[in-house]
Design a protein around this motif. Structure first.
Motif, short mmCIF file in Angstrom:
data_model
loop_
_atom_site.label_atom_id
_atom_site.label_comp_id
_atom_site.label_asym_id
_atom_site.label_seq_id
_atom_site.Cartn_x
_atom_site.Cartn_y
_atom_site.Cartn_z
N THR A 35 40.50 40.86 30.36
CA THR A 35 41.13 39.69 29.74
C THR A 35 40.12 38.88 28.95
O THR A 35 40.15 38.85 27.72
CB THR A 35 41.80 38.81 30.81
OG1 THR A 35 40.81 38.41 31.77
CG2 THR A 35 42.94 39.55 31.51
N ARG A 58 33.89 21.50 35.32
CA ARG A 58 35.31 21.67 35.64
C ARG A 58 35.69 20.70 36.75
O ARG A 58 34.97 20.57 37.74
CB ARG A 58 35.53 23.10 36.13
CG ARG A 58 36.97 23.42 36.56
CD ARG A 58 37.07 24.92 36.76
NE ARG A 58 38.30 25.40 37.30
CZ ARG A 58 39.02 26.36 36.72
NH1 ARG A 58 38.66 26.86 35.56
NH2 ARG A 58 40.10 26.82 37.31
N ASN A 62 40.76 21.70 40.22
CA ASN A 62 41.30 22.88 39.55
C ASN A 62 40.77 24.16 40.22
O ASN A 62 39.61 24.51 40.04
CB ASN A 62 40.92 22.84 38.06
CG ASN A 62 41.68 23.88 37.26
OD1 ASN A 62 42.50 24.62 37.81
ND2 ASN A 62 41.41 23.94 35.98
N HIS A 67 38.40 37.45 42.73
CA HIS A 67 38.56 38.80 42.19
C HIS A 67 38.18 39.84 43.24
O HIS A 67 37.18 39.67 43.94
CB HIS A 67 37.69 38.98 40.94
CG HIS A 67 38.10 38.10 39.80
ND1 HIS A 67 38.00 36.73 39.84
CD2 HIS A 67 38.63 38.40 38.58
CE1 HIS A 67 38.45 36.22 38.69
NE2 HIS A 67 38.83 37.21 37.91
N ARG A 122 43.15 38.39 42.07
CA ARG A 122 43.38 39.31 40.96
C ARG A 122 42.46 40.52 41.08
O ARG A 122 41.34 40.40 41.60
CB ARG A 122 43.16 38.53 39.66
CG ARG A 122 42.66 39.26 38.46
CD ARG A 122 42.88 38.42 37.21
NE ARG A 122 41.84 38.65 36.21
CZ ARG A 122 41.79 39.73 35.43
NH1 ARG A 122 42.68 40.68 35.53
NH2 ARG A 122 40.80 39.86 34.55
N SER A 182 44.65 36.27 32.29
CA SER A 182 45.72 36.89 33.06
C SER A 182 46.94 35.97 33.15
O SER A 182 46.83 34.75 33.08
CB SER A 182 45.22 37.20 34.47
OG SER A 182 44.82 36.01 35.12
N SER A 224 50.48 24.02 38.05
CA SER A 224 49.17 24.59 38.31
C SER A 224 48.17 23.54 37.88
O SER A 224 48.28 23.00 36.80
CB SER A 224 49.00 25.86 37.49
OG SER A 224 47.79 26.47 37.80
N GLY A 226 45.50 23.71 36.68
CA GLY A 226 44.78 24.02 35.45
C GLY A 226 45.61 23.88 34.20
O GLY A 226 45.11 24.03 33.09
O1 TXA Z 1 42.04 36.43 33.09
C1 TXA Z 1 41.71 35.58 33.89
O2 TXA Z 1 42.49 35.11 34.72
C2 TXA Z 1 40.26 35.09 33.85
C3 TXA Z 1 39.34 36.26 34.25
C4 TXA Z 1 37.90 35.85 34.32
O3 TXA Z 1 39.78 36.78 35.48
N1 TXA Z 1 40.08 33.96 34.69
C5 TXA Z 1 40.61 32.75 34.39
O4 TXA Z 1 40.33 31.76 35.34
O5 TXA Z 1 41.27 32.54 33.41
P1 TXA Z 1 40.54 30.21 35.03
O6 TXA Z 1 39.92 29.51 36.19
O7 TXA Z 1 40.04 29.88 33.70
O8 TXA Z 1 42.09 30.04 35.14
C6 TXA Z 1 42.75 30.18 36.38
C7 TXA Z 1 44.08 29.48 36.36
C8 TXA Z 1 43.92 27.98 36.24
O9 TXA Z 1 44.97 27.51 35.40
C9 TXA Z 1 44.11 27.50 37.68
O10 TXA Z 1 44.60 26.18 37.76
C10 TXA Z 1 45.11 28.49 38.20
O11 TXA Z 1 44.73 29.72 37.61
N2 TXA Z 1 45.00 28.62 39.67
C11 TXA Z 1 43.97 29.10 40.38
N3 TXA Z 1 44.20 29.00 41.70
C12 TXA Z 1 45.43 28.46 41.84
C13 TXA Z 1 46.24 28.10 42.96
N4 TXA Z 1 45.83 28.30 44.22
N5 TXA Z 1 47.45 27.55 42.71
C14 TXA Z 1 47.89 27.36 41.44
N6 TXA Z 1 47.15 27.67 40.34
C15 TXA Z 1 45.95 28.22 40.53
#
Ligand code: TXA
Ligand code: MG
Length: 331
Positions: A35, A58, A62, A67, A122, A182, A224, A226
């Motif tokens: 990704t 960050r 969030n 992985h 993931r 993703s 979410s 994020g």
């Molecule tokens: O493709 C991807 O997902 C990439 C590659 C590196 O794996 N990772 C990525 O991570 O995009 P990040 O942290 O940039 O985005 C993760 C998203 C964020 O919007 C976060 O809020 C959400 O996933 N997220 C993570 N854990 C969560 C949880 N327990 N409940 C709800 N949302 C969650």
């Protein structure tokens, strides 16, 4: 060679072994996935996970994705129901993140889940990421390897540009195949909920689940943590769904019929192919942003398949920037 360029290493068995040693010692390593590039740390190590938040600036609320090399490994830390098992069998490895309940005794740092009872997991579909996960033999917490609120990196150089000296090693595996983060699917409720459209199209998820996941509405209180409205933001202003561009603008084009007259034009896919457009999106946004233009005009992208995720990222890139954005960024 600059200091940050010195941290970029071509991924091979030697540099992957070195990366694994650094991660086991609590270091930060950026690595390619299918990704985008991730900023990895040992997901079970509170101090290492805390370094990720510091490096990206960050917000701590969030949470991060953990992985794993395969679904069996992910199931040792989180609880899979039938839907999760079906999706894992059909879509992993691949650009899908599942939000699942943490198992009692889950060894992943609660910083990684931002104190929530849920954990995002993931299994990436990328050989270097897979080799690294197996070499480390621990789950890796890895957000996209950009500063908070900025465009995700799809090349090792973009990681170096984003994170300066904050990372111990950047494994270079070339440009990312998918180019969009993703898809994030929440399976902790009665109905599956798509928290973030991404590299796995909604149509495919609906197919495997036998039902259409709920989608958060634009502007709704975010499901979410994020899903902040302004995200993926270039410094240059953006105009979406345009039919023409001004002489002082950059044009992000799509398809064969491109208006002339822009100062600089990059075409996401001259054939109108959404997979190709997704793979080019972030790199082209970075190039247009670096050109110092008045604004970036973007042609319409179809609202289907990967087009949904592309439109989502463009909408966030164009959203008004909250005043407090500056607090999220290193000065
Ligand atoms: O493709 C991807 O997902 C990439 C590659 C590196 O794996 N990772 C990525 O991570 O995009 P990040 O942290 O940039 O985005 C993760 C998203 C964020 O919007 C976060 O809020 C959400 O996933 N997220 C993570 N854990 C969560 C949880 N327990 N409940 C709800 N949302 C969650
Ligand atoms: Mg991100």
């Amino acid at each position: 060679m600059t200091a940050e360029a010195a941290r970029v290493r071509e991924a091979n068995s030697e540099t992957i072994a070195k990366a694994a040693t650094l991660l086991q010692a609590g270091g930060l390593v950026a690595f390619p996935t299918e990704t985008v590039y991730g900023l990895g740390a040992d997901a079970g190590d509170d101090r290492a996970v805390a370094k990720i938040f510091a490096a990206k600036a960050r917000p701590r609320f969030n949470p991060l994705i953990a992985h794993f090399p395969d679904a069996e490994a992910a199931a040792t830390e989180t609880l899979f129901d039938v839907r999760a098992e079906r999706l894992a069998a059909a879509c992993w490895p691949g650009p899908l993140t599942l939000v699942l309940p943490r198992r009692p005794g889950c060894r992943i740092s609660s910083l990684c889940s931002a104190g929530l009872e849920t954990q995002a997991v993931r299994v990436p579909d990328q050989r270097i990421a897979q080799d690294l996960l197996r070499a480390v033999a621990r789950p890796l917490a890895a957000p996209s390897a950009n500063r908070s609120g900025r465009i995700s990196p799809t090349t090792a150089q973009a990681v170096a540009d984003e994170l300066d000296g904050a990372v111990d090693l950047i494994l270079d595996g070339g440009p990312c195949r998918v180019g969009l983060e993703s898809s994030v699917l929440d399976l902790t409720g009665e109905r599956p909920r798509l928290l973030r459209p991404g590299g796995l199209p909604l149509e495919r998820l609906a197919d495997v689940l036998g039902e259409l996941p709920e989608a958060p509405k634009a502007g709704a209180p975010f499901a979410s943590p994020g899903l902040l409205e302004s995200h993926y933001a270039p410094d240059t202003e953006m105009r979406l769904d345009v039919g023409e561009a001004a002489p002082d603008e950059g044009l992000l084009a799509f398809g064969p019929a491109v208006p002339s007259g822009a100062a600089m034009t990059l075409n996401l896919s001259p054939n109108g192919d959404l997979t190709e457009a997704a793979a080019n999106l972030f790199a082209y946004l970075r190039r247009l942003d670096a050109a110092g233009l008045q604004s970036i005009a973007v042609m319409p992208i179809p609202d289907r398949g990967l087009g949904r995720a592309i439109r989502d990222r463009l909408r966030r890139a164009a959203a008004p920037r909250p005043e407090d954005r500056r607090l999220d960024r290193p000065l």
